[in-house]
Write a protein that holds these residues in place. Structure first.
Motif, mmCIF file in Angstrom:
data_model
loop_
_atom_site.group_PDB
_atom_site.id
_atom_site.type_symbol
_atom_site.label_atom_id
_atom_site.label_comp_id
_atom_site.label_asym_id
_atom_site.label_seq_id
_atom_site.Cartn_x
_atom_site.Cartn_y
_atom_site.Cartn_z
ATOM 1 N N GLN A 79 0.836 -1.207 0.000
ATOM 2 C CA GLN A 79 0.000 0.000 0.000
ATOM 3 C C GLN A 79 0.876 1.264 0.000
ATOM 4 O OE1 GLN A 79 -3.296 0.076 -0.257
ATOM 5 N NE2 GLN A 79 -3.444 -2.145 -0.294
ATOM 6 N N ALA A 80 0.587 2.188 -0.920
ATOM 7 C CA ALA A 80 1.428 3.375 -1.081
ATOM 8 C C ALA A 80 1.418 4.275 0.164
ATOM 9 C CB ALA A 80 0.992 4.160 -2.310
ATOM 10 N N LYS A 81 0.219 4.534 0.695
ATOM 11 C CA LYS A 81 0.118 5.436 1.856
ATOM 12 C C LYS A 81 0.878 4.862 3.052
ATOM 13 C CE LYS A 81 -3.690 8.562 1.544
ATOM 14 N NZ LYS A 81 -4.364 8.255 0.255
ATOM 15 N N TYR A 82 0.753 3.562 3.216
ATOM 16 C CA TYR A 82 1.476 2.895 4.303
ATOM 17 C C TYR A 82 2.985 3.070 4.121
ATOM 18 C CZ TYR A 82 3.854 -0.823 6.769
ATOM 19 O OH TYR A 82 4.756 -1.514 7.537
ATOM 20 N N MET A 83 3.470 2.824 2.902
ATOM 21 C CA MET A 83 4.919 2.920 2.662
ATOM 22 C C MET A 83 5.430 4.327 2.935
ATOM 23 S SD MET A 83 6.102 0.538 -0.459
ATOM 24 C CE MET A 83 4.766 0.762 -1.603
ATOM 25 N N GLU A 84 4.644 5.295 2.471
ATOM 26 C CA GLU A 84 5.034 6.682 2.694
ATOM 27 C C GLU A 84 5.167 6.944 4.194
ATOM 28 O OE1 GLU A 84 2.271 9.225 0.560
ATOM 29 O OE2 GLU A 84 3.287 10.979 1.400
ATOM 30 N N SER A 85 4.198 6.450 4.962
ATOM 31 C CA SER A 85 4.232 6.678 6.411
ATOM 32 C C SER A 85 5.451 6.001 7.040
ATOM 33 C CB SER A 85 2.949 6.168 7.075
ATOM 34 O OG SER A 85 2.966 4.757 7.180
ATOM 35 N N GLN A 86 5.833 4.841 6.505
ATOM 36 C CA GLN A 86 6.995 4.136 7.055
ATOM 37 C C GLN A 86 8.292 4.872 6.720
ATOM 38 O OE1 GLN A 86 6.490 1.437 9.220
ATOM 39 N NE2 GLN A 86 4.477 2.327 8.864
ATOM 40 N N LEU A 87 8.366 5.412 5.511
ATOM 41 C CA LEU A 87 9.582 6.154 5.136
ATOM 42 C C LEU A 87 9.756 7.357 6.069
ATOM 43 C CD1 LEU A 87 9.353 5.913 1.241
ATOM 44 C CD2 LEU A 87 10.972 4.732 2.733
ATOM 45 N N LYS A 88 8.633 8.000 6.380
ATOM 46 C CA LYS A 88 8.699 9.142 7.317
ATOM 47 C C LYS A 88 9.110 8.653 8.705
ATOM 48 C CE LYS A 88 5.607 12.157 4.838
ATOM 49 N NZ LYS A 88 4.209 12.470 4.577
ATOM 50 N N ALA A 89 8.579 7.485 9.091
ATOM 51 C CA ALA A 89 8.918 6.937 10.414
ATOM 52 C C ALA A 89 10.401 6.565 10.486
ATOM 53 C CB ALA A 89 8.046 5.722 10.727
ATOM 54 N N PHE A 90 10.946 6.050 9.370
ATOM 55 C CA PHE A 90 12.384 5.730 9.344
ATOM 56 C C PHE A 90 13.202 7.008 9.463
ATOM 57 C CE2 PHE A 90 11.236 1.937 6.427
ATOM 58 C CZ PHE A 90 11.218 1.058 7.489
ATOM 59 N N ARG B 143 -4.931 -1.859 3.057
ATOM 60 C CA ARG B 143 -5.771 -0.759 2.566
ATOM 61 C C ARG B 143 -5.237 0.518 3.187
ATOM 62 N NH1 ARG B 143 -10.259 0.711 5.629
ATOM 63 N NH2 ARG B 143 -10.080 -1.274 6.690
ATOM 64 N N GLY B 144 -4.911 1.503 2.343
ATOM 65 C CA GLY B 144 -4.459 2.797 2.871
ATOM 66 C C GLY B 144 -3.280 2.661 3.817
ATOM 67 N N MET B 145 -3.513 3.027 5.062
ATOM 68 C CA MET B 145 -2.440 2.999 6.052
ATOM 69 C C MET B 145 -2.199 1.600 6.632
ATOM 70 S SD MET B 145 -1.192 5.996 6.301
ATOM 71 C CE MET B 145 -0.502 6.307 7.927
ATOM 72 N N PHE B 146 -3.038 0.646 6.235
ATOM 73 C CA PHE B 146 -2.883 -0.710 6.769
ATOM 74 C C PHE B 146 -2.117 -1.567 5.774
ATOM 75 C CE2 PHE B 146 -7.081 0.753 8.485
ATOM 76 C CZ PHE B 146 -6.593 1.072 9.742
ATOM 77 N N PRO B 147 -0.976 -2.101 6.186
ATOM 78 C CA PRO B 147 -0.124 -2.809 5.221
ATOM 79 C C PRO B 147 -0.689 -4.128 4.723
ATOM 80 C CG PRO B 147 0.801 -2.983 7.432
ATOM 81 C CD PRO B 147 -0.339 -2.008 7.516
ATOM 82 N N SER C 291 -9.695 -11.059 14.188
ATOM 83 C CA SER C 291 -8.856 -10.043 14.847
ATOM 84 C C SER C 291 -8.037 -9.148 13.927
ATOM 85 C CB SER C 291 -7.878 -10.718 15.810
ATOM 86 O OG SER C 291 -8.531 -11.604 16.663
ATOM 87 N N CYS C 292 -7.841 -9.542 12.708
ATOM 88 C CA CYS C 292 -6.925 -8.781 11.845
ATOM 89 C C CYS C 292 -7.614 -8.201 10.602
ATOM 90 C CB CYS C 292 -5.754 -9.651 11.382
ATOM 91 S SG CYS C 292 -5.103 -10.805 12.608
ATOM 92 N N ALA C 293 -8.634 -8.905 10.092
ATOM 93 C CA ALA C 293 -9.218 -8.555 8.789
ATOM 94 C C ALA C 293 -9.796 -7.141 8.753
ATOM 95 C CB ALA C 293 -10.292 -9.574 8.409
ATOM 96 N N ALA C 294 -10.307 -6.672 9.896
ATOM 97 C CA ALA C 294 -10.928 -5.349 9.921
ATOM 98 C C ALA C 294 -9.953 -4.281 9.423
ATOM 99 C CB ALA C 294 -11.402 -5.015 11.334
ATOM 100 N N CYS C 295 -8.687 -4.442 9.716
ATOM 101 C CA CYS C 295 -7.697 -3.455 9.261
ATOM 102 C C CYS C 295 -6.923 -3.942 8.034
ATOM 103 C CB CYS C 295 -6.714 -3.127 10.374
ATOM 104 S SG CYS C 295 -7.489 -2.286 11.768
ATOM 105 N N HIS C 296 -6.405 -5.162 8.102
ATOM 106 C CA HIS C 296 -5.535 -5.633 7.008
ATOM 107 C C HIS C 296 -6.327 -6.173 5.812
ATOM 108 C CE1 HIS C 296 -1.739 -5.007 9.102
ATOM 109 N NE2 HIS C 296 -2.332 -5.452 10.204
#
Ligand code: HEC
Ligand code: HEC
Length: 233
Positions: free
Chosen positions: A69-80, A171-175, A159-164
């Motif tokens: 997911q692009a948005k997720y990756m972007e957020s991780q690059l910022k976190a790094f 989806r979006g921010m969810f990897p 437990s996981c499907a709601a986000c992932h």
């Protein structure tokens, strides 16, 4: 210019239409094409670790990022970059002067758009082990994990499907989890459990902390079983 226009034997409405088409092409198409080219260029040094096609490598020491997911990756690059998520190998590549926030978005969009093949390649008898391994790394399939797939499915869907996502594509921010190396995912779960990386909450006590190690193993077994189904879609 004038002489040129006069020589054009077309009715004026057509000239108007082609002008609109040309403008639309200039406005819509070219920024996409150039963003993709720019993305590929920015991605250049990343390929040393994540592979030419973002397929990752070394059994998940380097995660697969193609199709993530692009948005997720972007957020991780910022976190790094901010060292919120500690990643020693990547630090020099995410420094501000190396990678601006705009470039982070462009490269994330580019990598997200890479579609790895989903079919296992047909090998010749003469292909050696390295050729086979290299070709297999580029396929959106990781080795099946041992575990109870049915138990993993029940837990994952609860437990996981709601986000992932139901098929773990994220989806979006969810990897995306499906197609990712299990070794890498296990390492992330350990980091979350140790509180070294925040998961679903800013706190360290998220959903993962409620699970037993065998639950995690069963979920991974399910996610690696799911990939064949997902790839058929
Ligand atoms: C020197 C090797 C190296 C280079 C070069 C590198 N990475 Fe990474 N990258 C890693 C490693 C290792 C991890 C996983 C760290 C971990 O286990 O937490 C990672 C993780 C990531 C992640 C997070 C994946 C996820 O699922 O959370 C993204 C996104 C990423 N890298 C993008 C990039 C981009 C874009 C570049 C180029 C600007 C790049 N990397 C360059 C080694 C590298
Ligand atoms: C409330 C939403 C939510 C739920 C429920 C959830 N996750 Fe996550 N998960 C996230 C978010 C957000 C991230 C990215 C966190 C970050 O920025 O580091 C993540 C990241 C991950 C990662 C790391 C992926 C990577 O590429 O680095 C793994 C592994 C993971 N989750 C497993 C699970 C499992 C297994 C479950 C079910 C037991 C689960 N998650 C339930 C929101 C959720």
């Amino acid at each position: 210019m004038l002489a040129n226009t006069r020589r054009l034997p077309r009715p004026s409405f057509l000239r108007g239409a082609s002008l609109i088409a040309a403008c639309a092409a200039a406005l819509l198409l070219s920024p996409y094409a150039s963003a993709d080219e720019k993305g590929k260029e920015i991605y250049g040094p990343c390929a040393a670790c994540h592979g030419e096609f973002g397929q990752g490598g070394k059994k998940g020491e380097y995660p697969r990022i193609a199709g993530q997911q692009a948005k997720y990756m972007e957020s991780q690059l910022k976190a790094f970059q901010k060292r919120i998520r500690v990643n020693i190998p990547m630090v020099p590549y995410t420094e501000e002067r190396e990678l601006s926030h705009e470039d982070m978005k462009i490269v994330s969009d580019y990598v997200s758009g890479i579609e790895l093949p989903t079919a296992i390649p047909v090998f010749k008898d003469t292909d050696d082990a390295l050729t086979r391994l290299t070709a297999m790394e580029k396929v959106m399939i990781v080795p099946r994990e041992p575990g109870d797939v049915e138990a993993g499915k029940a837990l994952y869907q609860q437990s996981c499907a709601a986000c992932h996502g139901k098929t773990a594509k994220g989806r979006g921010m969810f990897p995306r989890l499906v197609g990712q190396y299990s070794q890498y995912l296990k390492r992330q779960v350990d980091l979350y459990l140790k509180g070294d990386r925040p998961h679903d909450e800013e706190t360290t006590q998220g959903i993962l902390n409620t699970l037993k190690p065998e639950d995690i193993q069963n979920i991974l077994a399910y996610v690696t079983a799911l990939q064949e189904e997902v790839n058929k879609q």
